[in-house]
Design an enzyme around this catalytic site. Sequence first.
Site, PDB file in Angstrom:
ATOM      1  N   HIS A 566       0.838  -1.207   0.000  1.00  0.00           N
ATOM      2  CA  HIS A 566       0.000   0.000   0.000  1.00  0.00           C
ATOM      3  C   HIS A 566       0.873   1.258   0.000  1.00  0.00           C
ATOM      4  O   HIS A 566       0.675   2.166  -0.810  1.00  0.00           O
ATOM      5  CB  HIS A 566      -0.920  -0.014   1.222  1.00  0.00           C
ATOM      6  CG  HIS A 566      -1.825   1.175   1.325  1.00  0.00           C
ATOM      7  ND1 HIS A 566      -3.171   1.113   1.054  1.00  0.00           N
ATOM      8  CD2 HIS A 566      -1.581   2.459   1.694  1.00  0.00           C
ATOM      9  CE1 HIS A 566      -3.713   2.315   1.236  1.00  0.00           C
ATOM     10  NE2 HIS A 566      -2.759   3.142   1.628  1.00  0.00           N
ATOM     11  N   GLU A 567       1.837   1.315   0.916  1.00  0.00           N
ATOM     12  CA  GLU A 567       2.691   2.502   1.008  1.00  0.00           C
ATOM     13  C   GLU A 567       3.508   2.691  -0.267  1.00  0.00           C
ATOM     14  O   GLU A 567       3.749   3.816  -0.702  1.00  0.00           O
ATOM     15  CB  GLU A 567       3.613   2.399   2.218  1.00  0.00           C
ATOM     16  CG  GLU A 567       2.908   2.301   3.566  1.00  0.00           C
ATOM     17  CD  GLU A 567       1.932   3.438   3.822  1.00  0.00           C
ATOM     18  OE1 GLU A 567       2.065   4.519   3.204  1.00  0.00           O
ATOM     19  OE2 GLU A 567       1.014   3.244   4.632  1.00  0.00           O
ATOM     20  N   HIS A 570       1.680   4.674  -2.902  1.00  0.00           N
ATOM     21  CA  HIS A 570       1.880   6.120  -2.791  1.00  0.00           C
ATOM     22  C   HIS A 570       3.234   6.505  -3.379  1.00  0.00           C
ATOM     23  O   HIS A 570       3.370   7.502  -4.096  1.00  0.00           O
ATOM     24  CB  HIS A 570       1.822   6.552  -1.332  1.00  0.00           C
ATOM     25  CG  HIS A 570       0.467   6.480  -0.715  1.00  0.00           C
ATOM     26  ND1 HIS A 570      -0.648   7.047  -1.291  1.00  0.00           N
ATOM     27  CD2 HIS A 570       0.043   5.914   0.444  1.00  0.00           C
ATOM     28  CE1 HIS A 570      -1.702   6.833  -0.517  1.00  0.00           C
ATOM     29  NE2 HIS A 570      -1.307   6.142   0.532  1.00  0.00           N
ATOM     30  N   HIS A 573       3.477   6.625  -7.131  1.00  0.00           N
ATOM     31  CA  HIS A 573       2.764   7.814  -7.630  1.00  0.00           C
ATOM     32  C   HIS A 573       3.683   9.030  -7.551  1.00  0.00           C
ATOM     33  O   HIS A 573       3.774   9.823  -8.504  1.00  0.00           O
ATOM     34  CB  HIS A 573       1.502   8.037  -6.795  1.00  0.00           C
ATOM     35  CG  HIS A 573       0.473   8.896  -7.459  1.00  0.00           C
ATOM     36  ND1 HIS A 573      -0.724   9.231  -6.865  1.00  0.00           N
ATOM     37  CD2 HIS A 573       0.452   9.503  -8.662  1.00  0.00           C
ATOM     38  CE1 HIS A 573      -1.425   9.990  -7.667  1.00  0.00           C
ATOM     39  NE2 HIS A 573      -0.735  10.172  -8.773  1.00  0.00           N
TER      40      HIS A 573
END
Length: 786
Positions: A566-567, A570, A573
């Site tokens: 999940h991290e 980010h 991105h």
Amino acid sequence: MLISPCRLHRASIRPTLFGSIAVQHQSRRRLAFAAACQSCAPEGLDDTVLRHVFDSQSFWRNFRRARESTTTQSRGLFGNRYLTHPQGFLDFSKATVEKCQQLVASVVGASTREEQCTIPYLLDRLSDSLCRVLDMADFVRSTHPDSSWRQASTEAYAMLFEFMNVLNTTPDLKVRLEGALGDPEIEARWNNEERMVAQILLRDFSKSAIDLPDEQRQAFVDFSNRISQLGTKFIKDMRPELSSISFQHRQLKDVDPLVLQHATRRHLTGISIPTVGPVAVTALRSMKDEAARQKLYIAGRTAPKAQLQTLQDFLQTRAKMASLSGYRSYADMNLSDKLAQSPAAVNSFLSALSKDNELQTQQEMEEMLLLKRLEQGDRDTSLQIEAWDRDYYQTQQANKQRSRSRRPDFMSAYFSLGTVMQGLSRLFTQLYGVRFEPVPLCPGEVWDPDVRRLDVIEENEGRIAVLYCDLFARPGKSPNPAHFTLRCSRHISISEIKEASVLHPNLDPMQVINDGMAISHDSSKDTTYQLPTIALICDFEDPSDHQNDSNEPTLLSFRNVQTIFHEMGHAIHSILGRTACQVVSGTRCATDFAELPSVLMEHFAADAHVLKLFARHWQTDAPLPYEMIAERLAIERRGQGVETEQQILLAMLDQAYHSDLPLTMKGGFDSTKVLQDVWDRYGSVKEPRETSAQGFFGHLVEYGGTYYSYLFDRAIAGKVWQEVFDGGRDGAAVRREGGQRFRNEVLRWGGSRDGWKCLAGLLGDERLRDGGPEAMAEVGKWGVKD
């Protein structure tokens, strides 16, 4: 508004009502900061080294010293030339204020059309300059283990924050920007990014009440300060009215005694246990005595009256500030720059999602009711599932499923931290053509010896980002996983380089512009970019703590694997959103779009072909049997409907609290009645009248009308996983075709393209292009498909 918080936190995969904020969506703090020494890693390193730097402490110690042995002189924290010692923050702040004053003078003094054409670029530089201090100081004050660094960064943050507030309420800046935007000849000379930056900043200036008379503008500032104080107080004071309650021994006989022995007080008549925290959660999941569950549930969700008064003051002050700025409600104000755009659109999404989720929730409730009837031997048709029953019967269902599998859970042996990082690098290579390369550290570059630095290498462009990984637990460190964009991408123009050469003829202009931090230069195009610099924070077990086997690496649970995926969503991105303007770079997009890449990565974490890239036993090198993952996912999906309903209810409550109700509710604002009305109207189970659970809803402070965002991005991520990556079938999750499509339509734009246009292009659905309530409702119909 030039600044607001930049970091993205994630305490768990699914937000919950209690505890710390699970997902703090990034507000747009048009800034950034950086880090990195200039030289690249040695030639010839493969991903075996990547694995070893995380899995072997002895290997890491030798690796990190490779560059330290050549010099003892500090290069500065993150390679920043000012930060060789804590007080360097003050010098850094003063130099930044001076630079910003020059930029402000250039904007205000722009009189010719030629000069006015540069206003978006100058304001972007202004934002970037502020961020270099604010983002770095914010990170250091919350993460650095040395109190002198934390103190210095706190002082630097305060200095720049005060200066920023002056800029945000400086009418001349807005007047110049508005004038340039209103001139068709000037606007026609801007590219799409510059036009987007101008529109974003003008909207943010307007939200700062900059057009109001002096007295009202001061009232706005007072409201803003009051909101900050009340929000801090609300979070700080989150505790139940009763810290513990007593039970008879027989009522707790089903609770694990190992859990009870460390957090309870025994007395003659029974046992006292805490009303919130791990012991209370375990008790609610395992106590067979329904009256005991009811007692604990109510106590753990009843806040003191003072806390409810703080919440009322907080919400009413937000409503007053929005009204002063010309908005009907705080939600109207806060949603104006989001994909939703309006509360009506949010409610369209939530209503459609609720309808999609209704059948699954009903089936799960019926299954729980059947368990309750069987357990109580009661065929009374009036028997129903109560709020205090949910956790207990969901746990019973999961336990039955685990017992049927008869498979011991040794899954973590296949997930050493090094192999997971190796897998992420291999996955990103497959999808996007980028990989991680470990780099030895310069003296003074990191804040803790266990921090690893990875350079991000693109197959055509070379080094494109710097990633610091602070993944191990240590005393005083926050347990919450987090992604910090310390500095975003930005194009450095030739004119800026010439300007630095004139102002500081005795210094390298790049040292002046970037303070010694990382850049990339493309000689074929003669373009220079500052590199995005990112920090990932986790709280995994430190391998040096192992007692029995010093060679054992840090082993992750599957939940931890999902967390780091999940991290990294980010992070990718931030890495691939390399725009020319810092204001719209990387994760600086609409906050209800910012979680899409990270939630999407959770789908990859559970895909069989992705796991084949790396999931192997740390001792035997045997591949992970995918049946283990399949069984875990089946267990996790039990109760997903009820869980999604709870998140929908919280999102609806967030909307109600940030509507005009705090100022217009008949008989005066009553936050408890509002909560009960939402649960009565939309919930499968009513909330007990004795509770006041809103006193623990800390997410209200950060979300402010945008709590729906995580559900929204979960719905989109599920659709993207199926449409773009074909649900992972036949290896689609590791094919460049899907990755390139997602990169081209979403990641590379950062915030420089409207999110709805990104989705329309990605999914080939023109109904989404213009957004609005209909598009929001369409996303709601997709449902949450984890």
